[in-house]
Design a protein around this motif. Structure first.
Motif, PDB file in Angstrom:
ATOM      1  N   VAL A   1      37.388 -13.498   5.047  1.00 11.23           N
ATOM      2  CA  VAL A   1      36.462 -12.452   5.503  1.00 11.23           C
ATOM      3  C   VAL A   1      35.078 -13.056   5.701  1.00 11.23           C
ATOM      4  CG1 VAL A   1      35.314 -10.303   4.847  1.00 11.23           C
ATOM      5  CG2 VAL A   1      37.753 -10.615   4.373  1.00 11.23           C
ATOM      6  N   ILE A   2      34.439 -12.730   6.810  1.00  6.85           N
ATOM      7  CA  ILE A   2      33.100 -13.235   7.118  1.00  6.85           C
ATOM      8  C   ILE A   2      32.035 -12.152   6.926  1.00  6.85           C
ATOM      9  CG2 ILE A   2      31.634 -14.295   8.886  1.00  6.85           C
ATOM     10  CD1 ILE A   2      33.944 -16.066   7.970  1.00  6.85           C
ATOM     11  N   LEU A   3      32.277 -10.963   7.487  1.00  6.09           N
ATOM     12  CA  LEU A   3      31.251  -9.921   7.489  1.00  6.09           C
ATOM     13  C   LEU A   3      31.087  -9.287   6.110  1.00  6.09           C
ATOM     14  CD1 LEU A   3      32.026  -8.093  10.863  1.00  6.09           C
ATOM     15  CD2 LEU A   3      30.124  -9.647  10.379  1.00  6.09           C
ATOM     16  N   GLU A   4      29.851  -9.033   5.753  1.00  7.99           N
ATOM     17  CA  GLU A   4      29.517  -8.347   4.503  1.00  7.99           C
ATOM     18  C   GLU A   4      28.792  -7.043   4.826  1.00  7.99           C
ATOM     19  OE1 GLU A   4      30.357  -9.147   1.524  1.00  7.99           O
ATOM     20  OE2 GLU A   4      30.265 -11.291   1.149  1.00  7.99           O
ATOM     21  N   PRO A   5      28.895  -6.035   3.957  1.00  2.93           N
ATOM     22  CA  PRO A   5      28.157  -4.780   4.185  1.00  2.93           C
ATOM     23  C   PRO A   5      26.678  -4.942   3.850  1.00  2.93           C
ATOM     24  CG  PRO A   5      29.377  -4.672   2.124  1.00  2.93           C
ATOM     25  CD  PRO A   5      29.771  -5.970   2.766  1.00  2.93           C
ATOM     26  N   SER A   6      25.986  -5.734   4.662  1.00  2.48           N
ATOM     27  CA  SER A   6      24.604  -6.129   4.381  1.00  2.48           C
ATOM     28  C   SER A   6      23.568  -5.165   4.951  1.00  2.48           C
ATOM     29  CB  SER A   6      24.350  -7.533   4.936  1.00  2.48           C
ATOM     30  OG  SER A   6      24.683  -7.596   6.315  1.00  2.48           O
ATOM     31  N   ILE A   7      24.014  -4.142   5.657  1.00  3.02           N
ATOM     32  CA  ILE A   7      23.097  -3.149   6.218  1.00  3.02           C
ATOM     33  C   ILE A   7      23.546  -1.756   5.787  1.00  3.02           C
ATOM     34  CG2 ILE A   7      22.530  -4.574   8.221  1.00  3.02           C
ATOM     35  CD1 ILE A   7      24.448  -2.733   9.857  1.00  3.02           C
ATOM     36  N   GLY A   8      22.688  -0.774   5.993  1.00  2.00           N
ATOM     37  CA  GLY A   8      23.034   0.592   5.640  1.00  2.00           C
ATOM     38  C   GLY A   8      24.131   1.154   6.524  1.00  2.00           C
ATOM     39  N   LEU A   9      24.850   2.129   6.003  1.00  2.00           N
ATOM     40  CA  LEU A   9      25.933   2.763   6.749  1.00  2.00           C
ATOM     41  C   LEU A   9      25.391   3.655   7.862  1.00  2.00           C
ATOM     42  CD1 LEU A   9      28.143   3.901   3.733  1.00  2.00           C
ATOM     43  CD2 LEU A   9      28.665   2.057   5.319  1.00  2.00           C
ATOM     44  N   PRO A  10      26.204   3.974   8.864  1.00  2.00           N
ATOM     45  CA  PRO A  10      25.817   5.010   9.822  1.00  2.00           C
ATOM     46  C   PRO A  10      25.542   6.304   9.056  1.00  2.00           C
ATOM     47  CG  PRO A  10      27.813   3.903  10.549  1.00  2.00           C
ATOM     48  CD  PRO A  10      27.550   3.436   9.148  1.00  2.00           C
ATOM     49  N   SER A  11      24.641   7.100   9.577  1.00  2.00           N
ATOM     50  CA  SER A  11      24.193   8.281   8.833  1.00  2.00           C
ATOM     51  C   SER A  11      24.626   9.583   9.506  1.00  2.00           C
ATOM     52  CB  SER A  11      22.665   8.258   8.711  1.00  2.00           C
ATOM     53  OG  SER A  11      22.187   9.440   8.113  1.00  2.00           O
ATOM     54  N   LEU A  12      24.829  10.598   8.653  1.00  2.00           N
ATOM     55  CA  LEU A  12      25.090  11.945   9.167  1.00  2.00           C
ATOM     56  C   LEU A  12      23.797  12.684   9.479  1.00  2.00           C
ATOM     57  CD1 LEU A  12      27.969  13.107   6.769  1.00  2.00           C
ATOM     58  CD2 LEU A  12      28.183  12.576   9.194  1.00  2.00           C
ATOM     59  N   ASP A  13      22.687  12.148   9.003  1.00  2.00           N
ATOM     60  CA  ASP A  13      21.386  12.807   9.211  1.00  2.00           C
ATOM     61  C   ASP A  13      21.043  12.849  10.699  1.00  2.00           C
ATOM     62  OD1 ASP A  13      21.264  12.967   6.479  1.00  2.00           O
ATOM     63  OD2 ASP A  13      19.949  11.218   6.253  1.00  2.00           O
ATOM     64  N   GLY A  14      20.595  13.978  11.123  1.00  2.00           N
ATOM     65  CA  GLY A  14      20.140  14.127  12.505  1.00  2.00           C
ATOM     66  C   GLY A  14      21.239  14.403  13.502  1.00  2.00           C
ATOM     67  N   ILE A  15      22.500  14.427  13.081  1.00  2.00           N
ATOM     68  CA  ILE A  15      23.602  14.730  14.005  1.00  2.00           C
ATOM     69  C   ILE A  15      23.730  16.241  14.131  1.00  2.00           C
ATOM     70  CG2 ILE A  15      26.071  14.503  14.455  1.00  2.00           C
ATOM     71  CD1 ILE A  15      26.084  11.925  12.905  1.00  2.00           C
ATOM     72  N   GLN A  16      23.399  16.778  15.301  1.00  2.00           N
ATOM     73  CA  GLN A  16      23.427  18.216  15.520  1.00  2.00           C
ATOM     74  C   GLN A  16      24.799  18.698  15.991  1.00  2.00           C
ATOM     75  OE1 GLN A  16      20.791  20.001  14.664  1.00  2.00           O
ATOM     76  NE2 GLN A  16      19.653  18.126  14.173  1.00  2.00           N
ATOM     77  N   ASP A  17      25.477  17.846  16.766  1.00  2.00           N
ATOM     78  CA  ASP A  17      26.776  18.240  17.308  1.00  2.00           C
ATOM     79  C   ASP A  17      27.817  18.296  16.186  1.00  2.00           C
ATOM     80  OD1 ASP A  17      28.506  18.556  19.877  1.00  2.00           O
ATOM     81  OD2 ASP A  17      29.565  17.056  18.688  1.00  2.00           O
ATOM     82  N   GLN A  18      28.477  19.451  16.037  1.00  2.00           N
ATOM     83  CA  GLN A  18      29.419  19.639  14.943  1.00  2.00           C
ATOM     84  C   GLN A  18      30.623  18.713  15.071  1.00  2.00           C
ATOM     85  OE1 GLN A  18      28.949  21.243  12.224  1.00  2.00           O
ATOM     86  NE2 GLN A  18      30.992  20.862  11.371  1.00  2.00           N
ATOM     87  N   ASN A  19      31.116  18.516  16.288  1.00  5.93           N
ATOM     88  CA  ASN A  19      32.260  17.624  16.485  1.00  5.93           C
ATOM     89  C   ASN A  19      31.926  16.189  16.075  1.00  5.93           C
ATOM     90  OD1 ASN A  19      33.993  19.627  17.475  1.00  5.93           O
ATOM     91  ND2 ASN A  19      33.285  19.349  19.585  1.00  5.93           N
ATOM     92  N   GLU A  20      30.703  15.761  16.398  1.00  5.26           N
ATOM     93  CA  GLU A  20      30.278  14.411  16.024  1.00  5.26           C
ATOM     94  C   GLU A  20      30.163  14.293  14.509  1.00  5.26           C
ATOM     95  OE1 GLU A  20      28.953  10.404  16.355  1.00  5.26           O
ATOM     96  OE2 GLU A  20      30.118  11.735  17.645  1.00  5.26           O
ATOM     97  N   ARG A  21      29.683  15.341  13.852  1.00  2.00           N
ATOM     98  CA  ARG A  21      29.578  15.318  12.387  1.00  2.00           C
ATOM     99  C   ARG A  21      30.967  15.228  11.745  1.00  2.00           C
ATOM    100  NH1 ARG A  21      24.847  16.382   9.866  1.00  2.00           N
ATOM    101  NH2 ARG A  21      25.975  16.907   7.958  1.00  2.00           N
ATOM    102  N   VAL A  22      31.911  15.958  12.297  1.00  2.00           N
ATOM    103  CA  VAL A  22      33.280  15.928  11.765  1.00  2.00           C
ATOM    104  C   VAL A  22      33.871  14.532  11.938  1.00  2.00           C
ATOM    105  CG1 VAL A  22      35.632  16.784  12.112  1.00  2.00           C
ATOM    106  CG2 VAL A  22      33.717  18.392  12.076  1.00  2.00           C
ATOM    107  N   PHE A  23      33.660  13.951  13.127  1.00  3.25           N
ATOM    108  CA  PHE A  23      34.156  12.604  13.357  1.00  3.25           C
ATOM    109  C   PHE A  23      33.521  11.609  12.403  1.00  3.25           C
ATOM    110  CE2 PHE A  23      32.690   8.581  15.130  1.00  3.25           C
ATOM    111  CZ  PHE A  23      33.888   7.878  15.075  1.00  3.25           C
ATOM    112  N   MET A  24      32.184  11.658  12.266  1.00  2.00           N
ATOM    113  CA  MET A  24      31.484  10.695  11.432  1.00  2.00           C
ATOM    114  C   MET A  24      31.916  10.803   9.977  1.00  2.00           C
ATOM    115  SD  MET A  24      29.664   8.440  12.827  1.00  2.00           S
ATOM    116  CE  MET A  24      28.998   7.893  11.253  1.00  2.00           C
ATOM    117  N   THR A  25      32.240  12.000   9.528  1.00  2.00           N
ATOM    118  CA  THR A  25      32.734  12.166   8.156  1.00  2.00           C
ATOM    119  C   THR A  25      34.025  11.371   7.962  1.00  2.00           C
ATOM    120  OG1 THR A  25      31.749  14.372   7.992  1.00  2.00           O
ATOM    121  CG2 THR A  25      33.501  13.833   6.424  1.00  2.00           C
TER     122      THR A  25
END
Length: 489
Positions: A257-281
């Protein structure tokens, strides 16, 4: 006739031969250099007609190479294929991207949740561009090739997955700069080669995509400071999709494995579209699933010592705390649910090999039963969307169940309810796997004999035979082998 040397820039014969500056004003007077040299100053030589020389072979080759490069960026209409074009094509044929619309339709309908980093609206807009750049041309054709192999779509010349990939490679050779689109192109090539079981090319394409992430600095948090919120979210999704892909691939093939979780995760903050929020969850749940085992755990999963074995077991316990049944999208639910059971089975097999006395003989049957239960509540396309990789995991789970049946004494098969149940479950599970459209010949061929013997330890029903006939309908020799195995048992 008077010739002014300063205006006509014509030298006398003496200065021309000696290749020095001539200051003569006209042909009727001697220039200074001729007077000092005490020679006659004349103007009798004929001036050569200017013009280009015949180009050298090296120059002709450079012109030809440049012409080939330009045809991909700005192809003339005569080179573009259309629906009425000849079905025969070569690796130098430019594909009209509008021909790929049915494939992109399939991507948008079934795979946009599996590969969530492509703007489907922008993708459609690119299809109508008659003169795409090399970068866009390579990306669109790579997406199309991966979609064909992932969904096992029917192919017809010139739009075959193999020809699409040859076009991707041709365009890639003309792209010296790393961009987000070139990273995505390498990712989709990895998916295609992985589906086709070309493991060396799949590995190299994955490493190329990972190197691209590092080249753009997407592993550093400060890189995201200058991005807009939309750009930042997309780049974080891309980075963590690559982490999920690399770790899943590493678990299968024992790659580092090369990649490390060295940055923050994608965020649910600011997502207004409900379908996008469901997907991101759902997407965040998948990310957490592959972050539970750290880099060292994945690197040692297939060859652990005693201490690592305990760590792997603790990791799987954490993985199982994620509840995919709460997710709304079926493809995400199935992906996480099956991957959890697959990780459990890998750990169970390690425990058996290490002689762990706490191993439960009925665990593989429980895992298969759970998958069969969820299979009854979702559309089968939720499984098929994940292509051959899903089938590979299901085959490995079925292999563990077959081991339980085959390692039990034959005389106890009917008396022991666990073995009898395991055999029946395996029978139905193989039928279910066989019903999926995707193909996975590598795992199928490796464990086919084992599965067949395990199921046939009691009886083989007609629907089982029909399922395997269907699996091998495109390969007569394999079908004959299946029947020979059945006759020999």
């Amino acid at each position: 006739m008077v010739n002014n040397a300063s205006s006509a820039h014509r030298a006398c014969d003496g200065c021309y031969v000696r290749k020095i500056r001539c200051d003569g004003e006209n042909e009727n007077s001697s220039c200074g250099p001729c007077q000092r040299a005490k020679i006659s100053c004349t103007y009798t030589h004929v001036r050569k007609i200017g013009g280009p020389r015949r180009p050298k072979q090296k120059t002709l080759k450079a012109i030809a190479d440049t012409s080939r490069a330009i045809t991909v960026v700005s192809p003339p209409p005569s080179l573009l294929l259309s629906s009425s074009s000849s079905s025969s094509s070569s690796s130098s044929t430019i594909i009209d991207l509008e021909q790929l619309k049915p494939i992109i339709d399939a991507y948008g309908e079934k795979l946009k949740l599996v590969w969530p980093v492509v703007d489907i609206t922008m993708l459609y807009a690119r299809l109508s561009d008659p003169y795409p750049t090399n970068e866009i041309y390579a990306l669109v054709t790579a997406i199309a090739a991966a979609t064909i192999s992932q969904l096992h779509l029917p192919e017809s010349a010139p739009v075959t997955a193999n020809h699409l990939v040859s076009e991707v490679m041709r365009a890639k050779a003309l792209m010296p700069v790393v961009t987000v689109n070139t990273i995505l192109t390498s990712y989709f090539l990895h998916t295609y080669f992985s589906n086709e079981r070309n493991n060396s090319s799949a590995f190299m394409s994955l490493r190329e995509a990972v190197s691209g992430l590092h080249a753009l600095g997407l592993h550093r948090e400060d890189t995201y400071l200058m991005m807009t919120p939309g750009q930042e979210q997309r780049m974080r999704k891309l980075y963590y999709m690559m982490i999920v892909t690399e770790r899943g691939y590493s678990l299968q093939y024992e790659m580092p494995v090369i990649l490390e979780p060295s940055i923050g995760l994608p965020s649910l903050d600011g997502i207004q579209d409900q379908n996008e929020r469901v997907f991101m969850t759902g997407f965040l749940n998948l990310i957490h699933l592959f972050l539970k085992p750290d880099k060292n755990t994945i690197d040692t999963w297939k060859r652990p010592d005693h201490a690592c074995m305990e760590n792997i077991q603790r990791t799987v316990e954490q993985v199982m705390q994620i509840n995919p049944l709460l997710l709304a999208h079926e493809s995400q639910k199935v992906d996480i649910f099956v991957t959890q059971r697959w990780m459990q089975i890998l750990t169970w097999q390690l425990a058996v090999l290490k002689g762990n006395g706490n191993v439960s003989i009925d665990f593989p049957a429980s895992a298969v039963k759970n998958i069969m239960e969820i299979g009854m509540t979702v559309d089968i396309e939720a499984f098929e969307a994940h292509g051959p990789e899903m089938k590979f995991k299901l085959y490995e789970i079925s292999s563990a169940l077959a081991d339980v049946v085959l390692c039990s004494p034959q005389a106890s098969h009917d008396r022991n309810p666990i073995i009898s149940t395991s055999r029946d479950l395996l029978h139905h599970f193989i039928l279910f796997i066989s019903s999926l459209k995707s193909t996975e010949p590598r795992a199928r061929d490796r464990i086919f004999g084992k599965l067949l013997k395990a199921v046939n330890s009691h009886s083989v029903s007609n629907d089982f035979l029909l399922a395997y006939d269907e699996c091998y309908e495109n390969n007569h020799r394999e079908t004959v082998r299946v029947m020979q195995l059945l006759d020999s048992i």
